[in-house]
Design an enzyme around this catalytic site. Structure first.
Site, PDB file in Angstrom:
ATOM      1  N   LYS A 114       0.817  -1.221   0.000  1.00 36.26           N
ATOM      2  CA  LYS A 114       0.000   0.000   0.000  1.00 36.26           C
ATOM      3  C   LYS A 114       0.846   1.265   0.000  1.00 36.26           C
ATOM      4  O   LYS A 114       0.457   2.272  -0.571  1.00 36.26           O
ATOM      5  CB  LYS A 114      -0.953   0.019   1.198  1.00 36.26           C
ATOM      6  CG  LYS A 114      -2.119  -0.930   1.040  1.00 36.26           C
ATOM      7  CD  LYS A 114      -3.252  -0.558   1.974  1.00 36.26           C
ATOM      8  CE  LYS A 114      -4.430  -1.496   1.758  1.00 36.26           C
ATOM      9  NZ  LYS A 114      -5.475  -1.333   2.779  1.00 36.26           N
ATOM     10  N   LYS A 198      -4.768  -9.448  -6.770  1.00 36.86           N
ATOM     11  CA  LYS A 198      -6.068  -9.782  -6.168  1.00 36.86           C
ATOM     12  C   LYS A 198      -7.133  -8.760  -6.590  1.00 36.86           C
ATOM     13  O   LYS A 198      -6.811  -7.609  -6.910  1.00 36.86           O
ATOM     14  CB  LYS A 198      -5.965  -9.902  -4.647  1.00 36.86           C
ATOM     15  CG  LYS A 198      -5.681  -8.638  -3.942  1.00 36.86           C
ATOM     16  CD  LYS A 198      -5.770  -8.806  -2.426  1.00 36.86           C
ATOM     17  CE  LYS A 198      -5.606  -7.419  -1.827  1.00 36.86           C
ATOM     18  NZ  LYS A 198      -5.816  -7.283  -0.437  1.00 36.86           N
ATOM     19  N   LYS A 201     -10.654  -3.090  -4.305  1.00 43.09           N
ATOM     20  CA  LYS A 201     -11.517  -1.908  -4.373  1.00 43.09           C
ATOM     21  C   LYS A 201     -10.816  -0.753  -5.077  1.00 43.09           C
ATOM     22  O   LYS A 201     -11.450   0.097  -5.680  1.00 43.09           O
ATOM     23  CB  LYS A 201     -11.808  -1.414  -2.952  1.00 43.09           C
ATOM     24  CG  LYS A 201     -12.651  -2.307  -2.120  1.00 43.09           C
ATOM     25  CD  LYS A 201     -12.572  -1.830  -0.677  1.00 43.09           C
ATOM     26  CE  LYS A 201     -13.537  -2.581   0.199  1.00 43.09           C
ATOM     27  NZ  LYS A 201     -13.368  -2.231   1.620  1.00 43.09           N
TER      28      LYS A 201
HETATM   29  P1  AMP Z   1     -11.176  -4.873   3.021  1.00 36.80           P
HETATM   30  O1  AMP Z   1     -12.036  -4.476   1.887  1.00 36.80           O
HETATM   31  O2  AMP Z   1      -9.724  -4.727   2.725  1.00 36.80           O
HETATM   32  O3  AMP Z   1     -11.569  -4.272   4.320  1.00 36.80           O
HETATM   33  O4  AMP Z   1     -11.415  -6.447   3.171  1.00 36.80           O
HETATM   34  C1  AMP Z   1     -12.556  -6.980   3.807  1.00 36.80           C
HETATM   35  C2  AMP Z   1     -12.458  -8.489   3.816  1.00 36.80           C
HETATM   36  O5  AMP Z   1     -12.493  -8.994   2.473  1.00 36.80           O
HETATM   37  C3  AMP Z   1     -11.158  -9.029   4.442  1.00 36.80           C
HETATM   38  O6  AMP Z   1     -11.447 -10.183   5.205  1.00 36.80           O
HETATM   39  C4  AMP Z   1     -10.314  -9.383   3.238  1.00 36.80           C
HETATM   40  O7  AMP Z   1      -9.405 -10.416   3.514  1.00 36.80           O
HETATM   41  C5  AMP Z   1     -11.378  -9.841   2.235  1.00 36.80           C
HETATM   42  N1  AMP Z   1     -10.930  -9.654   0.843  1.00 36.80           N
HETATM   43  C6  AMP Z   1     -10.628  -8.477   0.244  1.00 36.80           C
HETATM   44  N2  AMP Z   1     -10.263  -8.664  -1.049  1.00 36.80           N
HETATM   45  C7  AMP Z   1     -10.336 -10.008  -1.266  1.00 36.80           C
HETATM   46  C8  AMP Z   1     -10.082 -10.848  -2.397  1.00 36.80           C
HETATM   47  N3  AMP Z   1      -9.688 -10.345  -3.575  1.00 36.80           N
HETATM   48  N4  AMP Z   1     -10.271 -12.186  -2.252  1.00 36.80           N
HETATM   49  C9  AMP Z   1     -10.684 -12.709  -1.069  1.00 36.80           C
HETATM   50  N5  AMP Z   1     -10.928 -11.968   0.031  1.00 36.80           N
HETATM   51  C10 AMP Z   1     -10.762 -10.644  -0.050  1.00 36.80           C
END
Ligand code: AMP
Ligand code: TRP
Length: 334
Positions: A114, A198, A201
């Site tokens: 990041k 991956k 967002k």
């Molecule tokens: P975040 O949007 O970073 O707060 O992520 C929220 C949840 O979604 C966390 O448990 C992440 O590990 C999961 N997550 C985010 N992106 C992915 C992805 N591409 N594949 C699987 N899990 C994800």
């Protein structure tokens, strides 16, 4: 042992299929099995580790709550709240940052990704982000943390911080050492445009992800444009290691249909991609489009969403304030 579940999602917009399959789908299953023992947190303090527009942040907090509910989390069966509303999170994070070691944080790969090339310009919050995450988890005596694969390292750090706190202050078992709950398969959903990254967002191209607010046409279009290769569909697992785009799409299909990758391979072996993509679009529409409609309906009802957060924060505060009071005492504050 009674399981206590805690997880968090950042309100940074564009919640996508990776968030759903990697985390939120698991939240829903867990909260059905463990009534009143699940806490789902909209981690707004984590969101501001990178610059946020205040108006957008407010919208995104509400949209995250709407997404939880649209995906099937019942606010009467579990606690949904926003992190900044419970002061103990920031306070515990400070205390734990005096327990965590620089050397431990220096190993965190998410910070390196990041912060990018110019680490000097990253906020201090982005660097200490995993300590705040540890505070979130440890305040609730959490036993299990459902997350996607990318959070594994942060969970390890949380365990190390808890163990060091218990040892340093000679309070054996005071901070509960949590276990990660990471799905064995399909815990990392990749970008539709580049399967070496991956699904995220923050990726500029919207074509790289299926958003949970996408409509039918957007889903069809994104799957149509998803990167594949020119060969027919693979027929065995060993082929997938070199055909990562095909693998990602087949993992998405398998996860959505609750079947194994082997079964999906069997179904589409040797067929052409367009036939597979039609099937994939269909299962995506069946699963995601109703969620998308529900989010759009809920998002208009601000007072309902705010009430859920208000009630959730009050409940969360009851648990968190007890724990932080004990922490204060252990540390030696008057
Ligand atoms: P975040 O949007 O970073 O707060 O992520 C929220 C949840 O979604 C966390 O448990 C992440 O590990 C999961 N997550 C985010 N992106 C992915 C992805 N591409 N594949 C699987 N899990 C994800
Ligand atoms: N860091 C997590 C992510 O980006 C979000 C998060 C914050 C979290 N606090 C948490 C996840 C506590 C699980 C438990 O995805």
């Amino acid at each position: 042992m009674n399981k206590k579940i805690f997880s968090g999602v950042q309100p940074t917009g564009n919640l996508h299929l990776g968030n759903y399959l990697g985390a939120i789908k698991n939240f829903v299953e867990l909260h059905n099995d463990h009534h009143n023992n699940c806490v789902f947190c909209v981690v707004d303090l984590h969101a501001i580790t990178v610059k946020q527009d205040p108006k957008e942040l407010r919208n995104n907090i509400r949209e995250t709550v709407a997404t939880f509910i649209a995906c099937g989390i019942n606010p009467n069966k579990s606690i949904i709240f926003n992190q900044s509303a419970v002061g103990a999170h920031a306070e515990a994070a400070w205390i734990l940052s005096c327990v965590a070691r620089m050397g431990w944080l220096n190993r965190m790969t998410q910070f390196k990704e990041k912060a990018g090339k110019d680490k000097e310009k990253a906020s201090i919050g982005l660097y200490s982000y995993p300590v705040l995450m540890a505070a979130d988890i440890l305040l609730y005596d959490t036993t299990h943390v459902p997350v996607g694969d990318d959070q594994k390292q942060h969970l390890e750090l949380c365990r190390d911080i808890a163990k060091k706190f218990n040892t340093d202050f000679e309070v054996e078992n005071f901070l509960q050492i949590p276990e990660p709950l990471i799905q064995k398969e399909f815990s990392r959903i990749m970008s539709l445009k580049d399967a070496s990254k991956k699904m995220s967002k923050s990726e500029l191209s919207d074509l790289s992800r299926i958003n949970l607010t996408d409509n039918k046409d957007q889903i069809i279009n994104k799957i149509k444009k998803a990167k594949t290769d020119t060969l027919p569909m693979p027929s065995n697992i060993s082929e997938l290691s070199t055909r990562i785009e095909a693998k990602n799409l087949m993992c998405i299909f398998s996860s959505l249909t609750n079947s194994s990758l082997e079964k999906t391979l069997e179904m589409f072996s040797g067929k052409n991609f367009s036939e597979f993509k039609d099937n994939l679009s269909e299962v995506l529409i069946n699963k995601i489009y109703p969620i998308s409609l529900e989010i759009k309906k809920l998002i208009d009802d601000k007072s309902y969403l705010d009430k859920i957060l208000q009630e959730g924060s009050e409940k969360a505060n009851l648990t968190a304030s007890k724990k932080i009071n004990k922490i204060r005492e252990i540390v030696g504050f008057l």
